[in-house]
Design an enzyme around this catalytic site. Structure first.
Site, short mmCIF file in Angstrom:
data_model
loop_
_atom_site.label_atom_id
_atom_site.label_comp_id
_atom_site.label_asym_id
_atom_site.label_seq_id
_atom_site.Cartn_x
_atom_site.Cartn_y
_atom_site.Cartn_z
CG MET A 13 -40.05 3.53 21.35
SD MET A 13 -40.47 5.02 21.14
CE MET A 13 -39.82 5.61 21.79
CB CYS A 55 -37.02 -7.30 20.58
SG CYS A 55 -38.05 -7.28 18.86
N GLY A 80 -44.76 2.05 29.66
CA GLY A 80 -46.00 1.50 29.06
C GLY A 80 -46.83 2.17 29.58
N GLY A 121 -42.22 5.54 25.62
CA GLY A 121 -41.77 5.82 24.28
C GLY A 121 -43.00 6.30 23.81
C1 LIG Z 1 -41.62 2.06 17.16
C2 LIG Z 1 -41.72 1.17 18.43
C3 LIG Z 1 -40.18 0.25 17.85
C4 LIG Z 1 -39.45 -0.13 20.09
N1 LIG Z 1 -38.05 -0.35 19.85
C5 LIG Z 1 -38.22 -1.26 21.21
C6 LIG Z 1 -36.39 -1.03 21.61
O1 LIG Z 1 -35.47 -1.58 19.77
N2 LIG Z 1 -35.97 -2.42 22.68
C7 LIG Z 1 -36.66 -2.45 22.84
O2 LIG Z 1 -36.41 -2.36 24.26
N3 LIG Z 1 -38.04 -1.92 23.17
C8 LIG Z 1 -38.40 -1.35 21.84
N4 LIG Z 1 -39.81 -0.56 21.91
C9 LIG Z 1 -41.42 -0.87 23.25
C10 LIG Z 1 -40.15 0.48 24.09
O3 LIG Z 1 -39.49 0.76 24.20
C11 LIG Z 1 -41.57 0.63 25.16
O4 LIG Z 1 -41.58 -0.18 26.29
C12 LIG Z 1 -43.18 0.11 24.42
O5 LIG Z 1 -43.88 1.06 23.58
C13 LIG Z 1 -43.86 0.56 25.66
O6 LIG Z 1 -43.82 2.14 26.26
P1 LIG Z 1 -45.32 3.19 25.53
O7 LIG Z 1 -46.60 3.08 25.65
O8 LIG Z 1 -44.23 4.26 26.47
O9 LIG Z 1 -45.18 3.61 23.84
C14 LIG Z 1 -40.39 -0.07 20.96
C15 LIG Z 1 -41.44 0.81 20.41
C16 LIG Z 1 -42.11 0.35 19.67
C17 LIG Z 1 -43.36 1.46 19.45
#
Ligand SMILES: Cc1cc2nc3c(=O)[nH]c(=O)nc-3n(C[C@H](O)[C@H](O)[C@H](O)COP(=O)(O)O)c2cc1C
Length: 350
Positions: free
Chosen positions: A17, A101, A202, A224
């Site tokens: 993240m 991304c 997710g 995340g």
């Molecule tokens: C603030 C933020 C920054 C993120 N930055 C990245 C990143 O740098 N690279 C990436 O592959 N995914 C990034 N993601 C996506 C997360 O890795 C994840 O796949 C997504 O948030 C869904 O999972 P979650 O519901 O558990 O948050 C980011 C998500 C958030 C909320």
């Protein structure tokens, strides 16, 4: 669970993240247990190859975080391969490619999720990287670019053929960004389509969801935002999966986490000779420490960023969030945290 040659103690991993999963946060999560892998914020391949200080900083990690995966982004096979070599020289365990991304600034450079619109080019990138390094190369992708082009299963097969050791799938399209739900059925379809481990991503915000979803045919689960709200979520999921009781986290512990985070951030980057950082040889240039005032500003901003997630669902969370956003010094932040988490007052001063 294994990713190539790397063994993971748990099937749960901290998702990459940007702006959030810095080395301080990763260490604090890891120390709480249950987390088998941590992934850095995404790091520019261009910046790594050119040895730009700020970029190298994003890629730094400590021994306490192992196994650690450094996520890189970029659209040029040669540069991505060279960046993977920098990651390998830094002795990271895994190099991960960002193909998820959706931000236009990244996507327009042929990187991030726009690679899902050019699967053959994406495969060339992964092949160039796997030819260049011995450490496992993994790919993190989305469901697809948009609803009309959901291609995670075929992409995953192509990445596997190009030598990827694992893939992670966030079950939303780039178009969706964070709206709607992550499609775990699609994630299971991807898992069935390849022989390499697939990690699903997710909407896991409770340990129960993590355990349930880790049974949906995937090898592991990336968490995340759930970890930004509750850094103990991995420990709790591991307990639940082992049939043990899930421990409630006290307010005092929650407060102490923030105080520890502040302390680690304040020390970040100051120790040039302490030996806990990993930089590519020849790149360990003597970067001057941040001046005290800009360091403090940086810490204040980091706390605001984490605070916006961490306070969600907490009793009095919105007042706490507002107070953190208004604080303009580390001293003020410490006082706010200590007084909000009441039990802390005596504790923190002891
Ligand atoms: C603030 C933020 C920054 C993120 N930055 C990245 C990143 O740098 N690279 C990436 O592959 N995914 C990034 N993601 C996506 C997360 O890795 C994840 O796949 C997504 O948030 C869904 O999972 P979650 O519901 O558990 O948050 C980011 C998500 C958030 C909320």
């Amino acid at each position: 669970m294994r990713i190539g040659s790397v063994a993971l103690d748990h099937r749960y991993a901290l998702a990459p993240m940007a702006g959030m999963t810095d080395t301080a946060f990763r260490r604090l999560v890891k120390a709480r247990g249950g987390c088998g892998l941590v992934v850095t914020e995404m790091v520019s391949s261009e910046g790594l190859v050119r040895g730009i200080d700020r970029t190298l900083e994003y890629a730094e990690y400590t021994e306490a975080e192992r196994p650690v995966s450094i996520q890189i982004f970029g659209g040029d096979p040669g540069k991505m391969a060279a960046a993977a070599q920098v990651v390998e020289t830094m002795k990271a365990d895994i190099v991960d490619v960002n193909m998820g991304c959706p931000v236009p600034k990244i996507a327009k450079h042929n990187a991030g999720c726009s690679l899902m619109r050019e699967p053959a080019h994406a495969a060339r990138i992964v092949r160039a990287m796997t030819d260049a390094v011995d450490i496992p190369v993994t790919v993190k992708m989305r469901a697809g670019w948009d609803g009309a082009s959901i291609n995670a299963p075929s992409m995953a097969r192509m990445m596997e053929d190009a030598g990827a050791a694992a893939v992670a799938v966030h079950g939303r399209t780039a178009k969706q960004s964070y709206s709607g739900d992550s499609d775990w059925e699609l994630i299971s379809t991807v898992a069935a389509a390849v022989a390499i481990p697939v990690l699903g991503s997710g909407d896991c915000v409770t340990p129960q969801q993590m355990v349930e979803r880790s049974r949906a045919g995937v090898a592991g689960v990336l968490v995340g935002r759930g970890a930004l709200r509750n850094p103990w979520i991995f420990q709790q999921a591991a307990a639940l999966a082992a049939g043990r009781e899930v421990r409630e986290i006290s307010l005092a512990e929650r407060g102490r986490f923030l105080l520890e985070y502040i302390d680690l951030l304040l020390r970040e980057g100051l120790d040039e000779t302490g030996g806990f950082r990993h930089r590519a040889p020849g790149m360990a240039r003597s970067r001057p420490p941040r001046p005290a005032r800009s360091r403090e500003r940086w810490v204040v901003n980091k706390l605001r960023a984490l605070g916006s997630w961490y306070t969600k669902g907490l009793h009095g969370g919105s007042q706490l969030r507002t107070a953190i956003n208004q604080a303009d010094s580390v001293e003020a932040l410490r006082a706010i945290v200590s007084s909000h988490f009441l039990e802390l007052v005596g504790d923190a001063l002891a």
